[in-house]
Design an enzyme around this catalytic site. Structure first.
Site, PDB file in Angstrom:
ATOM      1  N   GLU A  49      71.381 104.675 111.468  1.00  0.00           N
ATOM      2  CA  GLU A  49      72.739 104.700 112.051  1.00  0.00           C
ATOM      3  C   GLU A  49      73.843 104.710 110.997  1.00  0.00           C
ATOM      4  O   GLU A  49      74.917 104.160 111.223  1.00  0.00           O
ATOM      5  CB  GLU A  49      72.934 103.533 113.039  1.00  0.00           C
ATOM      6  CG  GLU A  49      72.103 103.704 114.299  1.00  0.00           C
ATOM      7  CD  GLU A  49      72.665 102.985 115.527  1.00  0.00           C
ATOM      8  OE1 GLU A  49      73.766 102.427 115.466  1.00  0.00           O
ATOM      9  OE2 GLU A  49      71.984 103.015 116.563  1.00  0.00           O
ATOM     10  N   HIS A 272      72.288  94.689 114.773  1.00  0.00           N
ATOM     11  CA  HIS A 272      70.862  94.400 114.581  1.00  0.00           C
ATOM     12  C   HIS A 272      70.714  93.458 113.379  1.00  0.00           C
ATOM     13  O   HIS A 272      71.548  93.468 112.472  1.00  0.00           O
ATOM     14  CB  HIS A 272      70.092  95.682 114.245  1.00  0.00           C
ATOM     15  CG  HIS A 272      69.893  96.597 115.410  1.00  0.00           C
ATOM     16  ND1 HIS A 272      68.659  96.958 115.867  1.00  0.00           N
ATOM     17  CD2 HIS A 272      70.783  97.237 116.202  1.00  0.00           C
ATOM     18  CE1 HIS A 272      68.795  97.776 116.892  1.00  0.00           C
ATOM     19  NE2 HIS A 272      70.071  97.972 117.115  1.00  0.00           N
TER      20      HIS A 272
END
Lengths: 406, 406
Positions: A49, A272
């Site tokens: 990402e 995360h």
């Protein structure tokens, strides 16, 4: 490290959640990630990402001293978001874009636009060849009614096949990434069973971090806690997996995760948690078989289970292909009918009534719009059917091979 | 064959031109191909353009006795058209779909809809592992102004990379297919240089068939002779390439092509000529290096030449992305302007004149149509830019590796 009997390798894996304009405090977090990576001096950094090439370039400049080698994988519209930083020279790279990755019209999910892929970098350290894979699979938006499950299973299968076929000359295989699957999900059992990869969390001698190794946790201020309601401790979807192929053994000495805020800071690196593994790689006398674990009888059951889910997806895709095709045909019929009416008027029929130009045009444009959209959908779902069908075939072939094994 | 010191392998390769509704005398020709394959008893058959799954199934039934193993590769909308028939068990398969393959809006060319790919099947004969690749690259519609050259070069590069990364455990690599490149084209030099593959036609001890090994020839009644005007003898675009990787040698004993009409028939198999090779594979004492031929200094020049062409494609794609983006913005502005006008009318402004409903609606639909199309084009060209950019990067990396070699 050179000349020592045991090679110690420290790996950092993180889904960075660095989406331009959308991710909160992105630039601050990317700076923070860069600073930490520079201080900690890992051997290998696997990021997902990182969707802005500018963020990658900034990281590259910042990390040039301690990680002189890096690679950014480009694919899709937005990009794969995958990149690797390494202390050791990257000898070769390869990118494989998954055949299925959601739907272009699901704009609110957007996975299709990322061109989800698996990237491979080949690294040699002290004469040991490492095939390092980094990937990010399709997100799970609703666990109860997971319409993307067949797509994620196709991705898990293609990932496993890609690893098997490209790692035959490697000594050690490493895979890091956000797999968007819980540890007991069929996709991860398929991936592990079919490749023989082992889970660093399950194998670690020493673990430190969030309970059960979770990487999406309620303690993270960027996490949407309503999504984690069924899992009060959080979920584990980011992994470091590994295996030795030739005459080597790999052991996970230590596994760590971050636990919400970054050390000494008020914000976490990402939504995360990062996964950090310390692996010990040692040469051993006896070569270890490449098919370690894949001969497992239970594997046939896993492949059968995955194939059933792919079959469910196939039938759904066939239904969607059929209904979009039918819609296109209906729109075409309507257009033909309108053309006939227009020709009739031009030929002088029905002149006693005024011709309703406006509604006629509106209807024609509507029909044309529906025709174009339905035809595009039909094309897309035809491709989806082809891939799901092909995967079903491949899985069947795998099952046959498993059953024929002595 | 078992136990003999030399393995003799007979391979058949053909672009079948079997497009449903479009190809002339398709069913008759597919029957003819099946009959010939059954009579001749090759070891390995590599077919392209078998675009109807029914044709594949018919061939499979007909050939079940002499070629009990087969695989059909599914991809794209129409399908990859690739399939393999084999006398020996197929142990594993993998499909790689090329990242670029023409444009969906070039309906008259249609390559995009085929999902052009490379298929891999792994076969073991007498203990020798064969990695067999079958492929079909993007067609060349105009040699003078070949707008698809960058796409075909990306495909040639991806093909070479895929072969290099997946063939490391193979003893022998075979590639057959319609590469849509003349023997001296940069793409084929790149493919051969970067993989070390050798051309069966150039290496054959004995050759029989069309002059210069051509596979598109004026003598073929299905060939459009106006396309072959600059090449009165025809062109060679279908190949069988091979190399030995480990301690084996491969020699091409004989290469044949068909020469127009099939033996004893009035029609040819296809608009392409078939290529048939007889290879001799022998184990030898000294292992042959895997990088055979790739160390060639001239290779750097070939990669540079290919990279320049990819760069030309990249700039063209960037221009197209920019102009489609601009078009989308203009259409959006027009829509906003219309919305303002409509709101103005609703608010009672300009009531002295009748509101031109019909032209207003026509214009709005036109703007909406342009917006949707231009946005879709922008998305497509963004993906194209990403792939071309990524390929440029990879080629640069390859150049660096070539230059750093001692």
């Amino acid at each position: 490290m050179e000349g020592e009997p045991t090679l110690r390798l420290r790996i950092f894996d993180l889904n960075c959640w660095a989406i331009r304009y959308l991710s909160k405090r992105r630039q601050e977090r990317v700076r923070l990630i860069g600073d930490t990576l520079r201080q900690e001096g890992f051997d290998l950094v696997l990021l997902q990402e990182v969707w802005s090439e500018q963020d990658y370039s900034d990281l590259k400049v910042k990390l040039a001293g301690c990680y002189p080698f890096s690679h950014y994988f480009r694919s899709g519209v937005i990009g794969s978001g995958l990149c690797v930083f390494s202390r050791f020279p990257i000898l070769d790279t390869l990118l494989y874009q998954y055949s299925l990755n959601g739907y272009p019209y699901m704009l609110q999910h957007g996975d299709w636009f990322c061109g989800k892929s698996v990237g491979l970098v080949i690294i040699k350290i002290s004469g040991i060849t490492f095939n390092v894979y980094v990937t990010h699979l399709h997100a799970e938006y609703c666990r109860e009614k997971d319409t993307y499950l067949p797509h994620r299973l196709v991705q898990a299968w293609e990932l496993a096949q890609f690893i098997r076929h490209t790692s035959k000359a490697a000594d050690v295989v490493l895979l890091g990434g956000d797999l968007n699957m819980h540890p007991e999900d069929v996709g991860i059992r398929l991936l592990r069973g079919w490749t023989g990869l082992r889970d660093a969390f399950a194998e670690a001698t020493h673990f430190e971090g969030c309970k059960n190794g979770c990487t999406l946790v309620p303690d993270n201020c960027f996490t949407d806690n309503s999504e984690l309601l069924p899992f009060p401790l959080g979920i584990r979807i980011d992994y470091i997996l590994y295996k030795a192929i030739s005459s080597f053994t790999v052991k996970c000495e230590e596994l760590k995760t971050t636990t919400g805020p970054a050390p000494g800071m008020d914000i976490p690196f990402s939504d995360h948690e990062a996964v950090m593994a310390t692996l010990h790689i040692q040469r051993q006398g006896q070569p270890v078989g490449a098919t370690l674990g894949t001969a497992d009888l239970a594997l046939a059951d896993v492949v059968t289970e995955a194939r059933t889910e792919v079959g469910v997806g196939l039938r759904a895709a066939q239904r969607q292909r059929y209904s979009s095709g039918r819609m296109a045909v209906l729109a075409l019929l309507l257009l033909l009918l309108q053309a006939a009416a227009a020709l009739g008027t031009l030929a002088g029929l029905g002149t006693e009534q005024p011709f309703p130009k406006l509604s006629f045009c509106l209807l024609a444009f509507l029909a044309l719009g529906v025709l174009v959209l339905a035809a595009a959908l039909h094309v897309f779902h035809t491709m989806e059917v082809k891939v799901l069908h092909g995967t079903e075939d491949q899985m069947w072939m795998a099952l046959r091979a498993l059953q024929e094994r002595p």
